[in-house]
Design an enzyme around this catalytic site. Structure first.
Site, PDB file in Angstrom:
ATOM      1  N   GLU A  27       0.974  -1.241   0.017  1.00  0.00           N
ATOM      2  CA  GLU A  27       0.007  -0.044  -0.009  1.00  0.00           C
ATOM      3  C   GLU A  27       0.913   1.222  -0.016  1.00  0.00           C
ATOM      4  O   GLU A  27       0.496   2.281  -0.727  1.00  0.00           O
ATOM      5  CB  GLU A  27      -0.681  -0.001   1.295  1.00  0.00           C
ATOM      6  N   TRP A  82       1.897   1.758  -3.472  1.00  0.00           N
ATOM      7  CA  TRP A  82       0.842   2.192  -4.484  1.00  0.00           C
ATOM      8  C   TRP A  82       0.870   3.882  -4.047  1.00  0.00           C
ATOM      9  O   TRP A  82       0.711   4.487  -5.134  1.00  0.00           O
ATOM     10  CB  TRP A  82      -0.612   1.883  -3.752  1.00  0.00           C
ATOM     11  N   TRP A 100     -21.199  12.186 -19.532  1.00  0.00           N
ATOM     12  CA  TRP A 100     -21.445  12.090 -18.295  1.00  0.00           C
ATOM     13  C   TRP A 100     -23.023  12.578 -18.033  1.00  0.00           C
ATOM     14  O   TRP A 100     -23.209  13.296 -18.642  1.00  0.00           O
ATOM     15  CB  TRP A 100     -20.594  12.822 -17.128  1.00  0.00           C
ATOM     16  N   ASN A 114     -10.832   2.450   2.878  1.00  0.00           N
ATOM     17  CA  ASN A 114     -10.528   2.255   1.373  1.00  0.00           C
ATOM     18  C   ASN A 114     -11.497   1.336   0.549  1.00  0.00           C
ATOM     19  O   ASN A 114     -11.962   1.907  -0.610  1.00  0.00           O
ATOM     20  CB  ASN A 114      -9.168   1.563   1.296  1.00  0.00           C
ATOM     21  N   TRP A 156     -15.773  11.677 -12.765  1.00  0.00           N
ATOM     22  CA  TRP A 156     -15.096  11.240 -11.734  1.00  0.00           C
ATOM     23  C   TRP A 156     -14.314  12.728 -11.191  1.00  0.00           C
ATOM     24  O   TRP A 156     -14.076  12.631  -9.875  1.00  0.00           O
ATOM     25  CB  TRP A 156     -13.988  10.399 -12.129  1.00  0.00           C
ATOM     26  N   TRP A 181      -9.590   7.602  -8.140  1.00  0.00           N
ATOM     27  CA  TRP A 181     -10.989   8.206  -8.672  1.00  0.00           C
ATOM     28  C   TRP A 181     -10.829   7.633 -10.293  1.00  0.00           C
ATOM     29  O   TRP A 181     -11.582   7.104 -10.734  1.00  0.00           O
ATOM     30  CB  TRP A 181     -11.107   9.543  -8.734  1.00  0.00           C
TER      31      TRP A 181
HETATM   32  C1  FAD Z   1     -11.610   7.182  -4.799  1.00  0.00           C
HETATM   33  C2  FAD Z   1     -10.430   6.816  -3.950  1.00  0.00           C
HETATM   34  C3  FAD Z   1      -9.885   8.141  -3.473  1.00  0.00           C
HETATM   35  C4  FAD Z   1      -8.687   7.971  -2.607  1.00  0.00           C
HETATM   36  N1  FAD Z   1      -8.203   9.220  -2.203  1.00  0.00           N
HETATM   37  C5  FAD Z   1      -6.950   8.995  -1.326  1.00  0.00           C
HETATM   38  C6  FAD Z   1      -6.237  10.381  -0.787  1.00  0.00           C
HETATM   39  O1  FAD Z   1      -6.677  11.528  -1.220  1.00  0.00           O
HETATM   40  N2  FAD Z   1      -5.166  10.435  -0.131  1.00  0.00           N
HETATM   41  C7  FAD Z   1      -4.847   8.986   0.064  1.00  0.00           C
HETATM   42  O2  FAD Z   1      -3.564   8.858   0.929  1.00  0.00           O
HETATM   43  N3  FAD Z   1      -5.250   7.867  -0.342  1.00  0.00           N
HETATM   44  C8  FAD Z   1      -6.403   7.941  -1.023  1.00  0.00           C
HETATM   45  N4  FAD Z   1      -7.040   6.885  -1.372  1.00  0.00           N
HETATM   46  C9  FAD Z   1      -6.173   5.502  -1.279  1.00  0.00           C
HETATM   47  C10 FAD Z   1      -6.717   4.698   0.083  1.00  0.00           C
HETATM   48  O3  FAD Z   1      -7.974   4.483   0.195  1.00  0.00           O
HETATM   49  C11 FAD Z   1      -6.184   5.573   1.471  1.00  0.00           C
HETATM   50  O4  FAD Z   1      -4.696   5.826   1.283  1.00  0.00           O
HETATM   51  C12 FAD Z   1      -6.532   4.706   2.729  1.00  0.00           C
HETATM   52  O5  FAD Z   1      -8.020   4.363   2.787  1.00  0.00           O
HETATM   53  C13 FAD Z   1      -6.064   5.575   3.760  1.00  0.00           C
HETATM   54  O6  FAD Z   1      -6.378   4.841   4.898  1.00  0.00           O
HETATM   55  P1  FAD Z   1      -5.396   4.422   6.022  1.00  0.00           P
HETATM   56  O7  FAD Z   1      -4.339   5.236   6.379  1.00  0.00           O
HETATM   57  O8  FAD Z   1      -5.832   3.600   7.165  1.00  0.00           O
HETATM   58  O9  FAD Z   1      -4.466   3.299   5.133  1.00  0.00           O
HETATM   59  P2  FAD Z   1      -3.809   1.924   5.271  1.00  0.00           P
HETATM   60  O10 FAD Z   1      -4.388   1.018   4.647  1.00  0.00           O
HETATM   61  O11 FAD Z   1      -3.453   1.639   6.492  1.00  0.00           O
HETATM   62  O12 FAD Z   1      -2.637   2.279   4.235  1.00  0.00           O
HETATM   63  C14 FAD Z   1      -1.304   2.825   4.726  1.00  0.00           C
HETATM   64  C15 FAD Z   1      -0.928   3.979   3.824  1.00  0.00           C
HETATM   65  O13 FAD Z   1      -0.730   3.584   2.371  1.00  0.00           O
HETATM   66  C16 FAD Z   1      -1.302   4.463   1.653  1.00  0.00           C
HETATM   67  N5  FAD Z   1      -2.058   3.800   0.864  1.00  0.00           N
HETATM   68  C17 FAD Z   1      -3.015   2.709   1.190  1.00  0.00           C
HETATM   69  N6  FAD Z   1      -3.800   2.379   0.108  1.00  0.00           N
HETATM   70  C18 FAD Z   1      -3.570   3.233  -0.921  1.00  0.00           C
HETATM   71  C19 FAD Z   1      -3.936   3.411  -2.535  1.00  0.00           C
HETATM   72  N7  FAD Z   1      -4.833   2.697  -3.039  1.00  0.00           N
HETATM   73  N8  FAD Z   1      -3.245   4.360  -2.904  1.00  0.00           N
HETATM   74  C20 FAD Z   1      -2.422   5.193  -2.795  1.00  0.00           C
HETATM   75  N9  FAD Z   1      -2.015   5.032  -1.221  1.00  0.00           N
HETATM   76  C21 FAD Z   1      -2.574   4.210  -0.627  1.00  0.00           C
HETATM   77  C22 FAD Z   1      -1.904   5.683   2.480  1.00  0.00           C
HETATM   78  O14 FAD Z   1      -0.658   6.641   2.446  1.00  0.00           O
HETATM   79  C23 FAD Z   1      -2.074   4.827   3.535  1.00  0.00           C
HETATM   80  O15 FAD Z   1      -2.058   5.804   4.610  1.00  0.00           O
HETATM   81  C24 FAD Z   1      -8.267   6.708  -2.259  1.00  0.00           C
HETATM   82  C25 FAD Z   1      -8.750   5.494  -2.961  1.00  0.00           C
HETATM   83  C26 FAD Z   1      -9.735   5.541  -3.758  1.00  0.00           C
HETATM   84  C27 FAD Z   1     -10.424   4.361  -4.162  1.00  0.00           C
END
Ligand code: FAD
Length: 443
Positions: free
Chosen positions: A266, A269, A297, A332, A350, A373
């Site tokens: 993650e 990512w 859209w 997420n 989106w 998105w």
């Molecule tokens: C539509 C959509 C919008 C999103 N917008 C954002 C956003 O604005 N900022 C953001 O940080 N993440 C975003 N995410 C990715 C992800 O949902 C969040 O990072 C995550 O839910 C944050 O919760 P957590 O800190 O508990 O993450 P955890 O699941 O604990 O993951 C740890 C860290 O890994 C990174 N991470 C995890 N998943 C992703 C991912 N898919 N893409 C990129 N980084 C990731 C983040 O920095 C996160 O804090 C988005 C996902 C979707 C589907």
């Protein structure tokens, strides 16, 4: 007296801060600086939990610096004018900072660099926000990856490609830490500087709780098994801390390597989307895959409003939107479901959803939000193919079987007060398939 300045931006911590370490090591007294940037703040609602958070972190930093006989110089305004003033007030040799990769930040920094150079002041930047910058993980032919899995494989190989010895242990060069203890006497000695209040800057304090930066080890250890269930505290909630640099990515990635590979993925990512934004900045306004810009859209404003308020009649979607509106967080799995619902079921652009999330999410990060998105809309890099449309009810059965999450956020679910589904799933699915097909054929 000649000094250097260290400019804090998305690295709001003293520990393991690459640029700050380099600034202190350079030897001249270091004046820490933070700017509440009107070019950013003027576009935010006056009650913004992120501004409240940053403001309190700046106070904490100031207290840490006071204990060292120093203080942080905090200004409110436009960076160009503030730097112009700082270099007139102090005899600055170099301004040192950590790199910020968003389009606005790149433009801002190149303007500041020119200003400083014209006045004979050097500008030096360091890598701190990421483990690998955009050109450090490339395909063999030197071009950027556009698919996550091979990118992540090379990312991991790169980590092993350079090793160093630290206290008798071999570790990746990229995980090196930057301890400032040896150099703290280099902080500029001063009485404390004033910090503008939130009210001075036109903001009001919010009461939205900020997730802790201390995560239970168990959460990371069991991350791969727990992360998909929104009713469970199974993810780290560190997003806001990565965003503003109140924690070090190097330290967290190192922990992730020891504890859970899925969690490390993650974090990769996050770097993948930062790399995509840096190489393909057109994604800010347009689809990563150009042909998706031909989709027509529906963009119905009333439908959009229902989605924003969590009144779609699909409880898993509504729970997510209400969680977001109340806490600034959304799980997420539910981000994926709500984004898919907006783009596919309602056929709303989106970019509308992206902007709404950008305003509400505590962890808003341009690159990851845009990537998420575009993934949901099907227009992005590792996109879900457009004909794969999430069924919100099936998602709920899979990930919130006993409805704990839904009951938390939609207490009226199951009573006459709860609205009927605003669109019928089968019809919406077929409408989406037809619209996407027509748009893509046109391209
Ligand atoms: C539509 C959509 C919008 C999103 N917008 C954002 C956003 O604005 N900022 C953001 O940080 N993440 C975003 N995410 C990715 C992800 O949902 C969040 O990072 C995550 O839910 C944050 O919760 P957590 O800190 O508990 O993450 P955890 O699941 O604990 O993951 C740890 C860290 O890994 C990174 N991470 C995890 N998943 C992703 C991912 N898919 N893409 C990129 N980084 C990731 C983040 O920095 C996160 O804090 C988005 C996902 C979707 C589907």
């Amino acid at each position: 007296m000649k000094i250097n300045c260290f400019w804090f931006r998305r690295d709001l911590r003293l520990e393991d801060n690459a640029g700050l370490y380099e600034a202190l090591k350079a030897g001249l007294p270091v004046l820490p600086v933070f700017i509440f940037d009107r070019d950013i703040l003027d576009h935010l609602p006056h009650k913004d939990a992120r501004v409240t958070f940053i403001h309190s972190v700046i106070h904490q930093l100031n207290e840490q610096l006071q204990a060292l006989g120093s203080s942080i110089y905090v200004a409110y305004g436009r960076p160009y004018e503030i730097w112009d003033k700082i270099i007139q007030t102090f005899e600055v040799q170099t301004v040192i900072t950590n790199r910020d990769y968003e389009p606005y930040a790149l433009l801002r920094d190149s303007t500041i660099e020119k200003l400083l150079h014209n006045k004979g002041v050097a500008f030096k930047t360091f890598k701190d926000h990421l483990i690998f910058e955009k050109d450090e993980v490339l395909k063999q032919d030197g071009t950027p990856y556009t698919v996550f899995t091979p990118y992540s494989r090379t990312w991991k190989k790169m980590l092993d490609s350079k090793q160093v010895e630290v206290e008798g242990k071999t570790m990746s060069y990229y995980f090196q830490s930057y301890p400032i203890e040896k150099y703290v006497q280099h902080f500029y000695k001063t009485k404390t500087f004033p910090i503008p209040s939130l009210e001075d800057m036109g903001f009001e304090k919010t009461n939205i709780p900020i997730p802790s930066k201390e995560v239970k080890q168990g959460v990371i250890k069991q991350y791969d098994q727990m992360r998909n269930f929104p009713a469970i505290n199974g993810t780290s909630r560190l997003g806001i801390h990565f965003r503003f640099g109140t924690i070090s990515i190097r330290q967290k990635a190192q922990k992730a390597m020891q504890l859970n590979e899925t969690f490390l993925n993650e974090l990769i990512w996050r770097e993948f989307y930062a790399m995509i934004l840096a190489h393909f900045p057109h994604v800010v306004k347009n689809s990563f895959r150009e042909k998706y810009d031909h989709i027509e859209w529906r963009n119905d404003e009333k439908d959009f409003q229902k989605w924003c308020e969590g009144k779609t009649g699909y409880p898993i979607v509504d729970a997510g939107m209400r969680e977001l509106n109340t806490t600034g967080y959304m799980h997420n799995r539910v981000r994926m479901i709500t984004a898919s619902f907006l783009t596919k079921h309602l056929l709303i652009d989106w970019r509308w959803g992206e902007a709404y999330f950008a305003e509400k999410l505590l962890d808003f990060e341009l690159a990851s939000n845009n990537g998420g998105w575009q993934w949901a809309a099907g227009s992005g890099t590792d996109a879900a193919p457009y004909f794969r449309i999430f069924n919100p009810d099936a998602q709920q059965t899979k990930f919130d079987k006993d409805m704990r999450y839904i009951k938390t956020w939609v207490p009226e679910y199951g009573t006459p007060k709860y609205p009927k589904p605003m669109v019928e799933h089968k019809m919406a699915r077929e409408r989406c398939l037809a619209t996407y097909k027509a748009g893509l054929e046109q391209a």
